[in-house]
Design an enzyme around this catalytic site. Structure first.
Site, PDB file in Angstrom:
ATOM      1  N   ARG A   1       5.098 -13.297   8.117  1.00  0.00           N
ATOM      2  CA  ARG A   1       4.600 -12.408   7.049  1.00  0.00           C
ATOM      3  C   ARG A   1       5.267 -12.805   5.742  1.00  0.00           C
ATOM      4  O   ARG A   1       6.294 -13.497   5.747  1.00  0.00           O
ATOM      5  CB  ARG A   1       4.893 -10.948   7.382  1.00  0.00           C
ATOM      6  CG  ARG A   1       6.354 -10.672   7.533  1.00  0.00           C
ATOM      7  CD  ARG A   1       6.614  -9.243   7.931  1.00  0.00           C
ATOM      8  NE  ARG A   1       7.992  -9.096   8.359  1.00  0.00           N
ATOM      9  CZ  ARG A   1       8.500  -8.001   8.886  1.00  0.00           C
ATOM     10  NH1 ARG A   1       7.757  -6.944   9.053  1.00  0.00           N
ATOM     11  NH2 ARG A   1       9.763  -7.943   9.239  1.00  0.00           N
TER      12      ARG A   1
ATOM     13  N   TYR B   1      -1.993  -1.423 -27.605  1.00  0.00           N
ATOM     14  CA  TYR B   1      -0.613  -1.728 -27.229  1.00  0.00           C
ATOM     15  C   TYR B   1       0.020  -0.593 -26.440  1.00  0.00           C
ATOM     16  O   TYR B   1      -0.485   0.534 -26.441  1.00  0.00           O
ATOM     17  CB  TYR B   1       0.239  -2.021 -28.474  1.00  0.00           C
ATOM     18  CG  TYR B   1       0.483  -0.825 -29.354  1.00  0.00           C
ATOM     19  CD1 TYR B   1       1.538   0.037 -29.126  1.00  0.00           C
ATOM     20  CD2 TYR B   1      -0.349  -0.566 -30.446  1.00  0.00           C
ATOM     21  CE1 TYR B   1       1.758   1.135 -29.931  1.00  0.00           C
ATOM     22  CE2 TYR B   1      -0.142   0.531 -31.262  1.00  0.00           C
ATOM     23  CZ  TYR B   1       0.911   1.388 -30.999  1.00  0.00           C
ATOM     24  OH  TYR B   1       1.128   2.488 -31.786  1.00  0.00           O
TER      25      TYR B   1
ATOM     26  N   GLY C   1       9.658  -0.883  11.231  1.00  0.00           N
ATOM     27  CA  GLY C   1      10.415   0.037  12.075  1.00  0.00           C
ATOM     28  C   GLY C   1       9.886   1.456  12.114  1.00  0.00           C
ATOM     29  O   GLY C   1      10.493   2.331  12.715  1.00  0.00           O
TER      30      GLY C   1
ATOM     31  N   SER D   1      -1.389   7.224 -31.678  1.00  0.00           N
ATOM     32  CA  SER D   1      -0.425   6.831 -30.671  1.00  0.00           C
ATOM     33  C   SER D   1      -0.324   7.991 -29.688  1.00  0.00           C
ATOM     34  O   SER D   1      -0.024   9.124 -30.080  1.00  0.00           O
ATOM     35  CB  SER D   1       0.925   6.546 -31.324  1.00  0.00           C
ATOM     36  OG  SER D   1       1.844   6.193 -30.339  1.00  0.00           O
TER      37      SER D   1
ATOM     38  N   ARG E   1       2.709  -3.635  20.585  1.00  0.00           N
ATOM     39  CA  ARG E   1       3.322  -3.315  19.290  1.00  0.00           C
ATOM     40  C   ARG E   1       2.289  -2.813  18.311  1.00  0.00           C
ATOM     41  O   ARG E   1       1.153  -3.277  18.315  1.00  0.00           O
ATOM     42  CB  ARG E   1       3.925  -4.564  18.653  1.00  0.00           C
ATOM     43  CG  ARG E   1       5.168  -5.075  19.288  1.00  0.00           C
ATOM     44  CD  ARG E   1       5.591  -6.323  18.529  1.00  0.00           C
ATOM     45  NE  ARG E   1       6.043  -7.329  19.456  1.00  0.00           N
ATOM     46  CZ  ARG E   1       7.315  -7.724  19.556  1.00  0.00           C
ATOM     47  NH1 ARG E   1       8.226  -7.219  18.782  1.00  0.00           N
ATOM     48  NH2 ARG E   1       7.647  -8.628  20.434  1.00  0.00           N
TER      49      ARG E   1
END
Ligand code: PEP
Ligand code: MG
Length: 875
Positions: free
Chosen positions: A336, A850, A101, A763, A92
């Site tokens: 897991r 901020y 998958g 800003s 695997r």
């Protein structure tokens, strides 16, 4: 020389990057004494070497593999190809990050014409042995020899038909033997050689195939979607087989240590007696709840419970485990960290802190900020969504789920809602006039516009589901139809929107309302203790502001005043103002707007009280406000008494080819200072009155948009200061105020040191900064950018997550230069990126004070800011 192969007994969970997630956990389980079928892992580095050496496995690595194989034979007391007791293995893939998958698996390797008989003898089950062999040839043929699976199916189904078998289980051993003959002939024909009988050859070919599967199309796509590097490579796990299908004392199952949907602390999972994992996946048989295993195998169940507890305590996280019971003996095949819903993630994190398993920091780190959205908006019932018919895909512009009848104009949507319907507003693109319809509708769908288009920004502000830029649909607003390929929908037809994925469905899908539990508040309070960034909101009305406060906003980072004019009764006044030819005419219109603006601002201050509120002076791309149709213009003429021709002429003169780069932002206040005067007056008078009425301290923050130079801000600032000071004097007030600017024109970032001489705060308007740095029109490039992302020219849509290398560099430069001039300058961000977790991490690292985002993103920003702070400390 490196080491490229590790036995399970040599590794540990900390060797994930070398052994892959699955290999590292198999080794860890072995190390702590849990029952794991023995095996070894070929490392990710071996995979990298395989690609470096023209898809060959080096002699040294082959030598190591054989060495570990010999060890595996010794431990299991079985031998590859042995007639008495053959070793069978699974092969695997297992990459560093889970890619469920996406890559390939081969089971029962080691079977051949001889060992199949030994297996039959050992298990006293001929049918089982031959079925295993035919499955192995098929899997090997598909994965290693790249023969389409369908060609095997033809042979299999042919046999079923020939003997009249309705189900696979109706096939006898002889049938299976015949199928095997067919399969082998197919292999020979397809690849020109016999199916390999030598198990060592089978093994080497299988390992190579797993390496190759790292680069199959679906794995590449999965990595792209999940931002996993192509360079990592996959490990290969070779593990001795155990069989869950050896009769009624065998079985297989999958279980979680807690409930992945609710977070409840009890084993949750499924189990099947006498079956292999494959049967569960293929849906051939319906598994039973794990609790029933307690009845079927009481002893084994007890053992499993004990192991689950050990694993959870060991990993300090909810586990997702696979196991097999072979003739009454339990084997662990995988563990897991479990994938979980937002509700479960929060409950498990809080419970684990209570149980003393993890710290608050770890709890906060475990929350996926993007998942928080699930908790704030209605969502679709998962089962119902899975079975719904997908009509089209657009941009996930504003999260949530909505279902309703389609309407093509704002007024039709409003009317429908008034008569008790649920409406979805479908528009080519929205404009300010659609606001009322947007408020009334359950959700909004537009054919055009990107993530920062009007519809997207306004919908996010309202927390309303929106799919934008859905270019597959053709909207005929006047004909009231919506066409997708050959499909035509008409007004009143039902559709459903998933604003979190951008999917448009046919018909109605049931929605589920969110619930904010106590655990959610707990996690949020921990995030607040940890984060350094403040979180403000972008809001332009008291309702949104109050919602943001409820979500924990600490102020308003951006109040877009042009949004305040979207309401119907104000549009004529603002149009009159824009179209005015003389200052006098303009002042007349402005005088009408002043009381509206003042009461708007009072509403905002009443909600926000002494919290900071940044109000931005008018920044309308003019085209958004011009009369759109002749009818609009006639209405305006009737309303204002200004002749129609004059208005039409003025509107055509104001037409701009590129309005986003036109007469907007502070350019408006430079040319018409009286607009800035009116707005400043409205702000100051509102603040002074609310401060007196409520007995709170208010310090207005007045923001000047789209500035590109010091002289430009100085010009507008002079008007603002003069007006604000006059207001203070008139009111006999000492109220302080701050004046700052948006940094959204690249030149402003480049000359931020000079601009900071005039600005008390910056800003970052990263919407425009991105638009102007890339030269991508915000409103027109949605589809183009998607293609760029699909082609890998762009990794992400730069309007969603900040382009750190380009736009981010400008931000960093402006931060540095701004602070050079004004060390205590206040720095924030108010572009849409202020609510994006990766951009928030960037803002933290860049040292902003901020971030400001739409109300529904405030909780996401709080978590993301805390995670950025934790990451910073960990470094
Ligand atoms: C910006 O440009 O980032 C911004 C916040 O302003 P607007 O989206 O209103 O142009
Ligand atoms: Mg802007």
């Amino acid at each position: 020389m490196g080491k490229f192969v590790y036995s399970f007994s040599e590794g540990s969970k900390d060797m994930r990057s070398l052994l892959g997630g699955k290999g590292a956990n198999l080794a860890e389980m072995t190390r702590i004494g849990l029952p794991v079928p023995y095996g070894f892992t070929v490392t990710t580095e071996a995979c990298t070497r395989y690609y470096e050496e023209n898809q060959m496995i080096g002699e040294d690595i082959i030598g190591e593999i054989y060495e570990k194989l010999a060890e595996l034979e010794a431990v299991t007391e079985k031998k590859f190809g042995d007639k008495e007791n053959p070793l069978l293995v699974s092969v695997r893939s297992g990459s560093v990050f889970s890619m469920p998958g996406m890559m390939d698996t081969i089971l029962n390797l080691g079977l051949n014409d001889e060992t199949v008989e030994s297996l039959a003898k050992l298990t006293e089950n001929d049918r089982f042995a031959y079925d295993s062999y035919r499955r192995f040839i098929q899997m090997f043929g598909d994965v290693v020899l790249e023969i389409p699976k369908s060609e095997f199916d033809v042979i299999f189904d042919g046999q079923k038909e020939k003997v009249g078998a309705a189900f696979d289980v109706d096939l006898t051993t002889d049938d299976l033997k015949e199928i095997i003959v067919g399969y082998k002939a197919l292999v020979k024909k397809a690849v020109g050689r016999d199916f390999p009988q030598e198990p060592k050859d089978q093994l080497m070919e299988a390992i190579k195939a797993v390496f190759r599967s790292w680069n199959n199309d679906r794995a590449i796509l999965y990595r792209k979607l999940n931002r996993i590097s192509d360079k990592l490579g996959t490990a290969v796990n070779v593990q001795s087989m155990v069989f869950g299908n050896m009769g009624d004392t065998s079985g297989t199952g999958v279980a979680f240590t807690r409930d992945p949907a609710t977070g409840n602390n009890q084993l949750y999972g499924e189990f099947l007696v006498n079956a292999q994992g494959e049967d569960v996946v293929a849906g051939i048989r319906t598994p039973k709840p794990i609790a029933e295993m307690a009845e079927a195998f009481p002893e084994v169940y007890k053992d499993f419970e004990r192991i689950a507890e050990i694993l959870e305590k060991h990993y300090k996280d909810m586990q997702d485990m696979e196991f097999t019971v072979e003739r009454g003996k339990l084997f662990m095949l995988q563990t897991r960290a479990a994938k979980r819903t937002a509700v479960s993630a929060i409950k498990v994190a809080v419970d684990m802190v209570d149980e003393g398993l993890i710290t608050k920091e770890t709890a906060v780190e475990r929350i996926d900020p993007a998942q928080i959205d699930q908790l704030l908006h209605p969502t679709f019932d998962t089962k119902a969504e899975k079975t719904a018919e997908v009509l089209a895909k657009g941009l996930p512009a504003s999260p949530g789920a909505a279902t309703g009848k389609i309407y093509f104009t704002a007024s039709d949507a409003e009317a429908a809602v008034e008569s008790g319907e649920k409406a979805i507003l479908v528009r080519q693109e929205t404009s300010p006039e659609d606001l009322a319809g947007m408020v009334a509708a359950e959700g909004i769908l537009t054919a055009r516009g990107g993530m920062t288009s009007h519809a997207a920004v306004v919908a996010r502000g309202m927390g309303k589901c929106c799919v934008a830029g859905c270019s597959e649909i053709i909207v005929d607003e006047s004909g009231k139809t919506l066409t997708i390929g050959d499909d035509r929908l008409e007004e009143g037809d039902y559709i459903s929107l998933n604003g979190s994925t951008g999917t448009v469905y046919r018909g109605q899908i049931a929605t589920v309302q969110p619930e904010l539990s106590g655990d959610f508040g707990m996690i949020m309070s921990w995030a607040d203790e940890i984060r350094k960034l403040k979180v403000r909101t972008n809001a332009d009305n008291p309702k949104d502001a109050a919602q943001a406060l409820a979500f924990g906003a600490e102020g308003i980072g951006l109040c877009r005043t042009e949004h305040m004019f979207f309401e119907e009764e104000r549009i004529p006044a603002i149009r009159q103002m824009i179209l005015a030819e003389t200052e006098e005419e303009r002042r007349t219109a402005l005088a009408k707007l002043l009381p509206f603006q003042k009461s708007d601002f009072k509403g905002m201050y009443e909600v926000m009280e002494d919290k900071p509120v940044t109000i931005r002076l008018l920044d309308p791309p003019l085209h958004e406000f011009l009369p759109q149709t002749e009818e609009d213009t006639r209405e305006l003429a009737a309303h204002t008494g200004i002749p129609y021709e004059k208005l039409a002429q003025a509107a055509s003169e104001l037409h701009e080819f590129n309005p986003m780069l036109g007469h907007r932002g502070c350019r408006l206040a430079v040319t018409y200072p009286e607009i800035a005067e009116m707005q400043t007056r409205a702000i100051m008078e509102a603040a002074i009155e609310v401060a007196a009425e409520k007995g709170v301290d208010i310090v207005p923050e007045i923001m000047i948009p789209l500035v590109g130079s010091k002289a430009e801000i100085a010009d507008v600032k002079a008007t603002v200061v003069k007006t604000a000071d006059a207001c203070r004097e008139e009111a006999g007030s000492q109220m302080k105020y701050h004046i700052g600017t948006m940094i959204e024109v690249p030149r402003a970032a480049l000359t931020a040191d000079e601009i900071a001489e005039e600005a008390e705060f910056f800003s970052f308007g990263t919407n425009d900064l991105t638009q102007m740095t890339f030269g991508f029109s915000r409103d027109d490039t949605g589809k183009l950018i998607k293609e760029y992302v699909d082609k890998g020219i762009l990794l992400d849509d730069p309007f969603q997550t900040i382009d750190q290398d380009g736009v981010g560099l400008l931000v960093q430069m402006a931060v540095e230069k701004g602070r050079q001039t004004r060390p205590n300058i206040k720095l924030g961000i108010c572009g849409e990126h202020g609510g994006d977790p990766r951009s928030i991490e960037f803002c933290h690292r860049t040292g902003l004070d901020y971030v400001s985002c739409s109300p529904y993103r405030v909780p996401i920003a709080r978590i993301a800011a805390a995670q950025a702070a934790i990451k910073d400390v960990e470094k």
